[in-house]
Design a protein around this motif. Structure first.
Motif, PDB file in Angstrom:
ATOM      1  N   THR A   1       7.107 -15.008  11.059  1.00 16.10           N
ATOM      2  CA  THR A   1       6.871 -14.944   9.384  1.00 16.10           C
ATOM      3  C   THR A   1       7.412 -13.421   8.570  1.00 16.10           C
ATOM      4  O   THR A   1       7.143 -13.602   7.653  1.00 16.10           O
ATOM      5  CB  THR A   1       5.292 -14.701   9.298  1.00 16.10           C
ATOM      6  N   GLU A   2       8.280 -13.094   9.789  1.00 12.53           N
ATOM      7  CA  GLU A   2       8.859 -11.631   8.891  1.00 12.53           C
ATOM      8  C   GLU A   2       9.325 -11.913   7.261  1.00 12.53           C
ATOM      9  O   GLU A   2       9.164 -10.917   6.370  1.00 12.53           O
ATOM     10  CB  GLU A   2       9.708 -10.716   9.909  1.00 12.53           C
TER      11      GLU A   2
ATOM     12  N   CYS B   1      -3.793 -18.712   7.745  1.00 15.39           N
ATOM     13  CA  CYS B   1      -4.693 -18.126   6.752  1.00 15.39           C
ATOM     14  C   CYS B   1      -4.688 -16.395   6.344  1.00 15.39           C
ATOM     15  O   CYS B   1      -4.652 -16.228   5.488  1.00 15.39           O
ATOM     16  CB  CYS B   1      -5.674 -18.790   6.015  1.00 15.39           C
ATOM     17  N   ASP B   2      -4.670 -16.277   7.670  1.00 13.38           N
ATOM     18  CA  ASP B   2      -4.405 -14.666   7.919  1.00 13.38           C
ATOM     19  C   ASP B   2      -3.314 -14.071   7.956  1.00 13.38           C
ATOM     20  O   ASP B   2      -3.427 -12.443   7.075  1.00 13.38           O
ATOM     21  CB  ASP B   2      -5.499 -13.929   9.092  1.00 13.38           C
ATOM     22  N   TYR B   3      -2.104 -14.743   7.447  1.00 10.14           N
ATOM     23  CA  TYR B   3      -0.921 -14.547   7.132  1.00 10.14           C
ATOM     24  C   TYR B   3      -0.629 -13.304   5.813  1.00 10.14           C
ATOM     25  O   TYR B   3      -1.337 -13.998   4.847  1.00 10.14           O
ATOM     26  CB  TYR B   3       0.324 -14.430   7.579  1.00 10.14           C
ATOM     27  N   ALA B   4      -0.248 -12.324   5.496  1.00  7.55           N
ATOM     28  CA  ALA B   4       0.316 -12.744   3.583  1.00  7.55           C
ATOM     29  C   ALA B   4       1.398 -12.546   4.192  1.00  7.55           C
ATOM     30  O   ALA B   4       2.408 -12.005   4.064  1.00  7.55           O
ATOM     31  CB  ALA B   4       0.626 -10.111   4.443  1.00  7.55           C
ATOM     32  N   LEU B   5       1.681 -13.671   3.283  1.00 15.48           N
ATOM     33  CA  LEU B   5       3.557 -14.141   2.861  1.00 15.48           C
ATOM     34  C   LEU B   5       3.319 -14.009   1.342  1.00 15.48           C
ATOM     35  O   LEU B   5       3.016 -13.675   0.376  1.00 15.48           O
ATOM     36  CB  LEU B   5       2.610 -15.889   2.633  1.00 15.48           C
ATOM     37  N   ALA B   6       4.506 -14.312   0.876  1.00 12.30           N
ATOM     38  CA  ALA B   6       4.981 -13.541  -0.393  1.00 12.30           C
ATOM     39  C   ALA B   6       4.396 -14.368  -2.159  1.00 12.30           C
ATOM     40  O   ALA B   6       3.760 -15.683  -1.723  1.00 12.30           O
ATOM     41  CB  ALA B   6       6.680 -14.306  -0.649  1.00 12.30           C
ATOM     42  N   GLY B   7       4.501 -14.442  -3.012  1.00 14.61           N
ATOM     43  CA  GLY B   7       4.024 -15.148  -4.196  1.00 14.61           C
ATOM     44  C   GLY B   7       3.971 -15.723  -3.863  1.00 14.61           C
ATOM     45  O   GLY B   7       3.478 -17.007  -4.473  1.00 14.61           O
TER      46      GLY B   7
ATOM     47  N   GLN C   1       7.552 -12.381   4.917  1.00 12.83           N
ATOM     48  CA  GLN C   1       6.608 -12.085   3.653  1.00 12.83           C
ATOM     49  C   GLN C   1       7.596 -10.867   2.274  1.00 12.83           C
ATOM     50  O   GLN C   1       6.315 -10.459   1.501  1.00 12.83           O
ATOM     51  CB  GLN C   1       5.908 -10.257   4.536  1.00 12.83           C
ATOM     52  N   THR C   2       8.957 -11.473   2.921  1.00 12.23           N
ATOM     53  CA  THR C   2       9.916 -10.409   1.322  1.00 12.23           C
ATOM     54  C   THR C   2      10.351 -11.604   0.801  1.00 12.23           C
ATOM     55  O   THR C   2      11.112 -11.152  -0.343  1.00 12.23           O
ATOM     56  CB  THR C   2      10.647  -9.665   1.807  1.00 12.23           C
TER      57      THR C   2
END
Length: 204
Positions: free
Chosen positions: A127-128, A154-160, A131-132
């Motif tokens: 997922t790196e 659902c716990d991953y921080a993904l880009a908007g 995230q960006t």
């Protein structure tokens, strides 16, 4: 390559997964559902799958740089100023598509079953870049996908710009169990309708 539909208002480059070719049942079904008089779907194969078609020998996917190089070549060959170009992919093909979603030629990206991690390797998420990324990415994911279960992803921080569509009880092929009362066809109809809506809304 295999082509369905007509590029009246949009074109989609559709990449296969690691183990199945561009004419697998899943690829053919989704491509034919997506295609219309306004949307052209171009299915293609990565070099290792082309070799398998020639000699019948199964082989592992090419390394990531080679996969991306081939995909980029096709993006360049299929880009037209007046027709928005979208990338799509099943599993591995979808992962490669998301890595190219930021290219200026790409209007958006659709993924059918993203391999967030290898089975049993949740500690090594892929997922790196998610995230960006600044690209517009729609991911259609089964809630019980062994490569990306809802409770984990659902716990991953993904880009908007990433839109996750959870398909109830779906597996990696978006297929639910009979006991769920749902069908793979229903899930594919939903996913395809959303993709078509996005493709055509950008050209209104």
């Amino acid at each position: 390559m295999l082509t369905d539909g007509n590029a009246g208002r949009a074109r989609i480059l559709f990449a296969h997964g690691a183990g199945a070719p561009m004419d697998s049942d899943f690829m053919a079904d989704v491509a034919q559902r997506l295609a219309s008089d306004d949307i052209e779907v171009v299915r293609f194969e990565f070099p290792y799958m082309q070799k398998r078609r020639e000699d019948g020998k199964r082989r592992p996917p090419d390394r990531q740089p080679k996969l991306l190089e081939h995909f980029q070549h096709l993006i360049a060959a299929n880009s037209q100023d007046d027709i928005p170009l979208y990338l799509a992919g099943k599993s591995m093909g979808g992962r490669m598509a998301t890595m190219l979603a930021d290219l200026p030629e790409v209007s958006g990206c659709f993924v059918f079953g993203y391999p967030f991690y290898a089975p049993g390797k949740q500690d090594k998420p892929r997922t790196e870049h998610l995230q960006t990324t600044t690209g517009s990415i729609s991911i259609f994911q089964g809630t019980r996908d062994p490569m990306g279960k809802q409770a984990v992803v659902c716990d991953y921080a993904l880009a908007g710009g990433i839109e996750l569509h959870w398909l109830e009880d779906g597996d990696h092929d978006l297929k639910p169990r009979k006991a769920s009362g749902l069908t793979q066809q229903q899930h594919l109809e939903y996913a395809v309708a959303r993709c078509q809506q996005i493709c055509l809304s950008t050209t209104l």
